[in-house]
Write a protein that holds these residues in place. Sequence first.
Motif, PDB file in Angstrom:
ATOM      1  N   MET A  51       0.817  -1.208   0.000  1.00 19.09           N
ATOM      2  CA  MET A  51       0.000   0.000   0.000  1.00 19.09           C
ATOM      3  C   MET A  51       0.853   1.261   0.000  1.00 19.09           C
ATOM      4  SD  MET A  51      -3.004  -0.858  -0.378  1.00 19.09           S
ATOM      5  CE  MET A  51      -3.417  -2.569  -0.744  1.00 19.09           C
ATOM      6  N   LEU A  52       1.962   1.223   0.719  1.00 19.76           N
ATOM      7  CA  LEU A  52       2.856   2.382   0.730  1.00 19.76           C
ATOM      8  C   LEU A  52       3.482   2.610  -0.644  1.00 19.76           C
ATOM      9  CD1 LEU A  52       4.698   2.033   4.170  1.00 19.76           C
ATOM     10  CD2 LEU A  52       3.049   3.791   3.492  1.00 19.76           C
ATOM     11  N   PHE A  53       3.921   1.539  -1.295  1.00 23.58           N
ATOM     12  CA  PHE A  53       4.511   1.671  -2.636  1.00 23.58           C
ATOM     13  C   PHE A  53       3.472   2.188  -3.637  1.00 23.58           C
ATOM     14  CE2 PHE A  53       7.768  -1.572  -1.238  1.00 23.58           C
ATOM     15  CZ  PHE A  53       8.829  -0.683  -1.281  1.00 23.58           C
ATOM     16  N   LEU A  54       2.245   1.665  -3.563  1.00 27.37           N
ATOM     17  CA  LEU A  54       1.198   2.114  -4.473  1.00 27.37           C
ATOM     18  C   LEU A  54       0.864   3.577  -4.232  1.00 27.37           C
ATOM     19  CD1 LEU A  54      -1.242  -0.938  -4.493  1.00 27.37           C
ATOM     20  CD2 LEU A  54       0.192  -0.148  -6.369  1.00 27.37           C
ATOM     21  N   ALA A  55       0.773   3.969  -2.962  1.00 29.55           N
ATOM     22  CA  ALA A  55       0.453   5.361  -2.654  1.00 29.55           C
ATOM     23  C   ALA A  55       1.559   6.302  -3.127  1.00 29.55           C
ATOM     24  CB  ALA A  55       0.229   5.528  -1.155  1.00 29.55           C
ATOM     25  N   ALA A  56       2.818   5.877  -2.946  1.00 25.28           N
ATOM     26  CA  ALA A  56       3.935   6.705  -3.413  1.00 25.28           C
ATOM     27  C   ALA A  56       3.917   6.836  -4.930  1.00 25.28           C
ATOM     28  CB  ALA A  56       5.256   6.106  -2.943  1.00 25.28           C
ATOM     29  N   GLY A  57       3.646   5.732  -5.621  1.00 26.17           N
ATOM     30  CA  GLY A  57       3.546   5.803  -7.079  1.00 26.17           C
ATOM     31  C   GLY A  57       2.378   6.643  -7.532  1.00 26.17           C
ATOM     32  N   ASP A 132      -5.229   3.246   9.847  1.00 26.58           N
ATOM     33  CA  ASP A 132      -4.350   4.323   9.396  1.00 26.58           C
ATOM     34  C   ASP A 132      -4.522   4.556   7.897  1.00 26.58           C
ATOM     35  OD1 ASP A 132      -2.343   6.154   8.981  1.00 26.58           O
ATOM     36  OD2 ASP A 132      -0.756   4.645   8.914  1.00 26.58           O
ATOM     37  N   ARG A 133      -5.103   5.688   7.548  1.00 22.85           N
ATOM     38  CA  ARG A 133      -5.105   6.150   6.162  1.00 22.85           C
ATOM     39  C   ARG A 133      -4.941   7.663   6.132  1.00 22.85           C
ATOM     40  NH1 ARG A 133     -11.430   5.723   4.172  1.00 22.85           N
ATOM     41  NH2 ARG A 133     -12.386   6.597   6.039  1.00 22.85           N
ATOM     42  N   PHE A 134      -4.472   8.221   7.273  1.00 15.89           N
ATOM     43  CA  PHE A 134      -4.373   9.659   7.434  1.00 15.89           C
ATOM     44  C   PHE A 134      -2.948  10.171   7.274  1.00 15.89           C
ATOM     45  CE2 PHE A 134      -7.599  12.538   9.730  1.00 15.89           C
ATOM     46  CZ  PHE A 134      -7.338  13.574   8.862  1.00 15.89           C
ATOM     47  N   THR A 135      -1.980   9.280   7.221  1.00 18.68           N
ATOM     48  CA  THR A 135      -0.606   9.728   7.070  1.00 18.68           C
ATOM     49  C   THR A 135      -0.405  10.332   5.676  1.00 18.68           C
ATOM     50  OG1 THR A 135       0.001   7.487   6.443  1.00 18.68           O
ATOM     51  CG2 THR A 135       0.368   8.113   8.735  1.00 18.68           C
ATOM     52  N   ALA A 136       0.686  11.055   5.526  1.00 16.96           N
ATOM     53  CA  ALA A 136       0.880  11.881   4.333  1.00 16.96           C
ATOM     54  C   ALA A 136       0.751  11.098   3.040  1.00 16.96           C
ATOM     55  CB  ALA A 136       2.242  12.563   4.411  1.00 16.96           C
ATOM     56  N   ILE A 137       1.428   9.959   2.943  1.00 15.05           N
ATOM     57  CA  ILE A 137       1.445   9.222   1.682  1.00 15.05           C
ATOM     58  C   ILE A 137       0.096   8.591   1.403  1.00 15.05           C
ATOM     59  CG2 ILE A 137       2.507   7.304   0.454  1.00 15.05           C
ATOM     60  CD1 ILE A 137       5.080   7.841   1.901  1.00 15.05           C
ATOM     61  N   LEU A 138      -0.490   7.936   2.408  1.00 17.10           N
ATOM     62  CA  LEU A 138      -1.750   7.229   2.193  1.00 17.10           C
ATOM     63  C   LEU A 138      -2.899   8.190   1.921  1.00 17.10           C
ATOM     64  CD1 LEU A 138      -1.552   4.434   4.927  1.00 17.10           C
ATOM     65  CD2 LEU A 138      -0.919   4.309   2.512  1.00 17.10           C
ATOM     66  N   PHE A 139      -2.954   9.301   2.637  1.00 18.83           N
ATOM     67  CA  PHE A 139      -4.045  10.253   2.472  1.00 18.83           C
ATOM     68  C   PHE A 139      -4.137  10.750   1.039  1.00 18.83           C
ATOM     69  CE2 PHE A 139      -5.874  14.475   2.440  1.00 18.83           C
ATOM     70  CZ  PHE A 139      -6.961  14.374   3.299  1.00 18.83           C
ATOM     71  N   GLY A 140      -2.999  11.008   0.429  1.00 16.70           N
ATOM     72  CA  GLY A 140      -2.981  11.556  -0.917  1.00 16.70           C
ATOM     73  C   GLY A 140      -3.353  10.578  -2.007  1.00 16.70           C
ATOM     74  N   ALA A 141      -3.542   9.315  -1.655  1.00 15.54           N
ATOM     75  CA  ALA A 141      -3.917   8.306  -2.643  1.00 15.54           C
ATOM     76  C   ALA A 141      -5.301   7.735  -2.366  1.00 15.54           C
ATOM     77  CB  ALA A 141      -2.888   7.179  -2.648  1.00 15.54           C
ATOM     78  N   GLN A 182       3.689  18.239  -3.276  1.00 15.88           N
ATOM     79  CA  GLN A 182       3.176  17.028  -2.663  1.00 15.88           C
ATOM     80  C   GLN A 182       3.857  16.728  -1.331  1.00 15.88           C
ATOM     81  OE1 GLN A 182       0.386  16.510  -4.006  1.00 15.88           O
ATOM     82  NE2 GLN A 182       0.528  14.529  -5.028  1.00 15.88           N
ATOM     83  N   PHE A 183       5.082  17.232  -1.151  1.00 15.32           N
ATOM     84  CA  PHE A 183       5.753  17.088   0.132  1.00 15.32           C
ATOM     85  C   PHE A 183       5.393  18.229   1.083  1.00 15.32           C
ATOM     86  CE2 PHE A 183       8.612  14.178  -2.126  1.00 15.32           C
ATOM     87  CZ  PHE A 183       8.798  13.200  -1.161  1.00 15.32           C
ATOM     88  N   ALA A 184       5.224  19.432   0.563  1.00 10.92           N
ATOM     89  CA  ALA A 184       5.007  20.597   1.415  1.00 10.92           C
ATOM     90  C   ALA A 184       3.609  20.627   2.027  1.00 10.92           C
ATOM     91  CB  ALA A 184       5.260  21.876   0.613  1.00 10.92           C
ATOM     92  N   VAL A 185       2.586  20.372   1.227  1.00  7.17           N
ATOM     93  CA  VAL A 185       1.217  20.502   1.720  1.00  7.17           C
ATOM     94  C   VAL A 185       0.924  19.570   2.896  1.00  7.17           C
ATOM     95  CG1 VAL A 185      -1.218  20.162   1.112  1.00  7.17           C
ATOM     96  CG2 VAL A 185       0.293  21.445  -0.413  1.00  7.17           C
ATOM     97  N   PRO A 186       1.283  18.284   2.844  1.00 10.89           N
ATOM     98  CA  PRO A 186       0.983  17.415   3.986  1.00 10.89           C
ATOM     99  C   PRO A 186       1.671  17.841   5.279  1.00 10.89           C
ATOM    100  CG  PRO A 186       1.501  16.108   2.054  1.00 10.89           C
ATOM    101  CD  PRO A 186       1.861  17.522   1.725  1.00 10.89           C
ATOM    102  N   ASN A 187       2.825  18.486   5.168  1.00 12.21           N
ATOM    103  CA  ASN A 187       3.582  18.851   6.366  1.00 12.21           C
ATOM    104  C   ASN A 187       3.301  20.262   6.851  1.00 12.21           C
ATOM    105  OD1 ASN A 187       5.496  16.458   6.785  1.00 12.21           O
ATOM    106  ND2 ASN A 187       5.810  16.913   4.632  1.00 12.21           N
ATOM    107  N   LEU A 188       3.009  21.187   5.940  1.00  8.44           N
ATOM    108  CA  LEU A 188       2.848  22.584   6.328  1.00  8.44           C
ATOM    109  C   LEU A 188       1.390  23.027   6.430  1.00  8.44           C
ATOM    110  CD1 LEU A 188       5.693  24.176   4.153  1.00  8.44           C
ATOM    111  CD2 LEU A 188       5.789  23.404   6.538  1.00  8.44           C
TER     112      LEU A 188
END
Length: 323
Positions: A51-57, A132-141, A182-188
Amino acid sequence: MIRMSLRQFRGQALVGAILLVVAAGYLVRLGGDIRAVRDPAQLPGQYGQTMLFLAAGFGLVPALIGAFWGAPLVARELETGTHRLVWSQSVPRRRWLAVKLAVLGLAGVAVAGTLSALLTWAAAPVDEAAGDRFTAILFGARGVAPIGYAVFGLTLGAVTGLLVRRTLPAMAIVFLALIAVQFAVPNLLRPHYLPAERVTVPMSADAINQARSLGSITGGPAVGGLEIPDAWVTDTSRLLTADGRQLSEAAFDGCFHDAPRTGAAGTFGDTAVCLGELDLHVDLAYQPNRRFWPFQWFELALYLGVGALLAGVGLWRVQRRVR
């Protein structure tokens, strides 16, 4: 005008359709395999990395749409000089650009929406078991937010191509810019869509051993990776003493580097026992999982709004004389 836009877009559309069919077939099969597992508790361990690899892709999809669909939209016309012929016809420039953005925008929405719906469906049992589907990578997918990403990527690409006037540089700029976003929005931004809830957690030896990291790059009294069930932890304070002051670096280093030998087990062993005897706690800020869909809709609105502003900039700019 619409027919012409479709003809010009048929190459990218064919490639996108082929990739979409391949991805859809894989996700449908994956969802079936996941639902065939009898014990849901095994799903996070068995499919968590997948799931992490798919979300990152999946996070690359907006960048690819922006770079390969959006950036050449106007830049190719300007680079080859064909804009002089196109803009000398009866169709106004703004209408010409608006139709192109609409056609490609709908295609981008279809691709991103279909992939997101299929991945959300396939991953549902894993997400439910893991909580868990709220972390940065999973949420965006998941959910509806990827639709906004696609629209934003396309309009950013089109406007960048209009301003840069060269296809390859525009593609590179857009791809890198979208990855950065994609990196800035989840963190900031994302942690602050709604006011965070807060809780104080005592740092016993057991609690410290449940953390993923201890200490910081600068050697400060920090603990990282603490979790709250059914929640996304957005901020963790430094280790605090009973009176609310930050633990001194000297006291932290004493436990971290020279803890009394007790033979304690656990991730941090004797260090955890030493710190646990100091009556410490941390303050956590978190977003509960029940806010997942409000955050999804807020992020969709955010990206659609920025995409609309970019489209407005493009329509204003294209009306000005471009030689």
